[in-house]
Design a protein around this motif. Structure first.
Motif, short mmCIF file in Angstrom:
data_model
loop_
_atom_site.label_atom_id
_atom_site.label_comp_id
_atom_site.label_asym_id
_atom_site.label_seq_id
_atom_site.Cartn_x
_atom_site.Cartn_y
_atom_site.Cartn_z
N ARG A 36 0.83 -1.20 0.00
CA ARG A 36 0.00 0.00 0.00
C ARG A 36 0.87 1.25 0.00
NH1 ARG A 36 -0.06 4.55 2.09
NH2 ARG A 36 0.41 3.65 4.12
N PHE A 37 1.90 1.25 0.83
CA PHE A 37 2.78 2.41 0.93
C PHE A 37 3.49 2.66 -0.41
CE2 PHE A 37 7.04 4.14 1.81
CZ PHE A 37 6.68 5.33 2.43
N ALA A 38 4.01 1.62 -1.03
CA ALA A 38 4.72 1.78 -2.29
C ALA A 38 3.81 2.30 -3.39
CB ALA A 38 5.33 0.44 -2.71
N VAL A 39 2.60 1.76 -3.49
CA VAL A 39 1.66 2.23 -4.51
C VAL A 39 1.35 3.71 -4.30
CG1 VAL A 39 -0.68 1.99 -5.44
CG2 VAL A 39 0.68 -0.06 -4.92
N SER A 40 1.16 4.11 -3.06
CA SER A 40 0.90 5.52 -2.77
C SER A 40 2.07 6.40 -3.18
CB SER A 40 0.61 5.72 -1.27
OG SER A 40 -0.57 5.05 -0.90
N GLN A 41 3.28 5.97 -2.83
CA GLN A 41 4.47 6.75 -3.19
C GLN A 41 4.64 6.85 -4.70
OE1 GLN A 41 6.63 8.40 -0.92
NE2 GLN A 41 4.87 7.91 0.36
N PHE A 42 4.41 5.76 -5.40
CA PHE A 42 4.57 5.77 -6.86
C PHE A 42 3.51 6.64 -7.51
CE2 PHE A 42 6.67 1.27 -6.91
CZ PHE A 42 7.81 1.82 -6.33
N ASN A 43 2.27 6.55 -7.01
CA ASN A 43 1.18 7.32 -7.63
C ASN A 43 1.34 8.82 -7.45
OD1 ASN A 43 -0.33 5.29 -8.85
ND2 ASN A 43 -1.51 4.86 -6.99
N LYS A 44 1.93 9.24 -6.35
CA LYS A 44 2.05 10.68 -6.12
C LYS A 44 3.36 11.25 -6.68
CE LYS A 44 4.05 10.89 -1.45
NZ LYS A 44 3.81 11.34 -0.05
N SER A 45 4.22 10.37 -7.17
CA SER A 45 5.46 10.84 -7.78
C SER A 45 5.27 10.93 -9.29
CB SER A 45 6.61 9.88 -7.46
OG SER A 45 6.45 8.67 -8.18
N ASP A 46 6.32 11.37 -9.99
CA ASP A 46 6.23 11.50 -11.44
C ASP A 46 7.05 10.42 -12.14
OD1 ASP A 46 8.67 12.43 -10.66
OD2 ASP A 46 8.68 14.18 -11.97
N ILE A 47 7.15 9.24 -11.52
CA ILE A 47 7.90 8.17 -12.16
C ILE A 47 7.16 7.67 -13.39
CG2 ILE A 47 8.99 7.50 -9.99
CD1 ILE A 47 7.20 5.08 -9.88
N PHE A 48 7.93 7.09 -14.31
CA PHE A 48 7.38 6.62 -15.59
C PHE A 48 7.47 5.11 -15.65
CE2 PHE A 48 7.91 5.37 -20.03
CZ PHE A 48 6.81 5.98 -20.61
N PHE A 49 6.38 4.48 -16.07
CA PHE A 49 6.35 3.02 -16.20
C PHE A 49 6.49 2.66 -17.68
CE2 PHE A 49 3.56 4.17 -12.61
CZ PHE A 49 4.29 3.58 -11.59
N GLY A 50 7.63 2.12 -18.05
CA GLY A 50 7.82 1.74 -19.44
C GLY A 50 8.89 0.69 -19.61
N HIS A 51 9.29 0.06 -18.52
CA HIS A 51 10.37 -0.91 -18.58
C HIS A 51 9.95 -2.26 -18.00
CE1 HIS A 51 12.64 2.91 -18.95
NE2 HIS A 51 13.46 2.18 -19.66
N GLY A 52 8.71 -2.61 -18.17
CA GLY A 52 8.25 -3.91 -17.70
C GLY A 52 6.88 -3.85 -17.06
N SER A 53 6.72 -3.02 -16.04
CA SER A 53 5.42 -2.88 -15.37
C SER A 53 4.62 -1.75 -16.00
CB SER A 53 5.62 -2.60 -13.88
OG SER A 53 6.35 -3.64 -13.25
N ALA A 54 3.30 -1.88 -15.95
CA ALA A 54 2.44 -0.88 -16.55
C ALA A 54 1.76 0.02 -15.53
CB ALA A 54 1.37 -1.57 -17.41
N THR A 55 1.74 -0.40 -14.26
CA THR A 55 1.02 0.35 -13.24
C THR A 55 1.86 0.43 -11.96
OG1 THR A 55 -0.07 -1.58 -12.25
CG2 THR A 55 -1.18 -0.51 -14.13
#
Length: 297
Positions: free
Chosen positions: A17-36
């Motif tokens: 839960r913590f990681a998903v929250s951190q990823f969603n509020k950051s501006d990281i880009f998903f394009g190297h394997g994972s889509a979400t």
């Protein structure tokens, strides 16, 4: 925030839960394997804890020891702050069922050609046993060469790259799959330093990003070798060279298969008389072309 989390997160469910929250509020880009954000978080957590990547549910409520929690939080922190692709954080990438070692000496493996090799390039290759020689041009980590070896049992494969560093990574992967006798690694600037021999099949996932797109790439791509991405003003410098020289390296019935990114319209404008066959992938028919030897200009 991550320092505070060190003492308040106890289970894998908490960390997910913590990681998903951190990823969603950051501006990281998903394009190297994972889509979400969820997929990326689950992958990093399971990988850090050496758990099966396809079995999250049974472990969700498992409590972590301090050292495990610290390892997971460090990965989350580096992913958010440094924008490092997950594959470089874990030193692994997957193409289908095949796992490969990767680091920042090579781009993260991703190729529509890998998908096409699952069917041994049918219907364009009728009898896979008749492929005796193949070349993987711009091999990088060696991933496509290894898939070639598994698709065409009778083929001896050359795998070339301009980068000596990339070939070190490829050598590790070839050794891990026990294919050193079947796959020969060659340092070459495209076809220029290859020995004069002819191949039944040449595949290539070369650099193909144009200058405008290079300037706008997300930060994650800045961690990848620039020479493995950039290919001149229009993204077609490497592909022009391949088309100019490929006939000298193909057998009479040989096939050339090249991945070109989003450059189909530009390529067809430059070579309007070339009868490109565009191969169908899960993303459409704009990214990989096939030419027979006698169709190459």
């Amino acid at each position: 925030m991550i320092t505070q989390a060190q003492s308040q997160l106890y289970t894998i469910r908490d960390l997910l839960r913590f990681a998903v929250s951190q990823f969603n509020k950051s501006d990281i880009f998903f394009g190297h394997g994972s889509a979400t954000a969820y997929d990326e978080a689950a992958y990093l957590i399971l990988s850090a804890l050496h758990l099966p990547l396809d079995q999250l549910e049974p472990f969700l409520d498992a409590r972590l020891i301090d050292n495990e929690r610290e390892q997971v939080l460090n990965l989350i922190k580096r992913r958010v702050i440094e924008k490092i692709p997950a594959a470089y954080l874990t030193n692994e990438a997957w193409l289908g069922d095949y796992r490969f070692y990767v680091d920042q000496r090579v781009i993260v493996p991703r190729s529509f050609i890998a998908e096409l090799l699952q069917t041994q390039l049918a219907p364009w290759i009728i009898d896979p046993d008749n492929i005796y020689s193949a070349l993987d041009l711009c091999t990088g980590s060696g991933c496509l060469a290894i898939l070639l070896a598994h698709s065409f049992n009778n083929a001896i494969i050359d795998a070339s790259d301009i980068s000596a560093d990339a070939l070190e990574v490829a050598r590790k992967n070839v050794t891990d799959y026990d294919l050193a006798e079947k796959i020969h690694l060659i340092q070459s600037d495209l076809l220029n330093q290859l020995p004069k021999r002819r191949y039944d099949l040449i595949i290539s996932n070369p650099p193909y990003v144009n200058a405008e797109s290079m300037a706008r790439l997300p930060e994650e791509y800045r961690h990848e070798p620039r020479h493995a991405l950039a290919s001149g003003e229009d993204g077609l410098d490497a592909i022009r060279t391949i088309l100019q020289q490929a006939t000298d390296y193909l057998t009479e019935e040989g096939l050339l298969i090249v991945e070109i990114g989003h450059n189909r319209s530009a390529l067809e404008q430059i070579f309007p008389r070339v009868p490109f066959t565009w191969l169908e992938t899960n993303a459409g028919d704009e990214f990989v072309f096939l030419l027979k030897r006698d169709q190459i200009p």
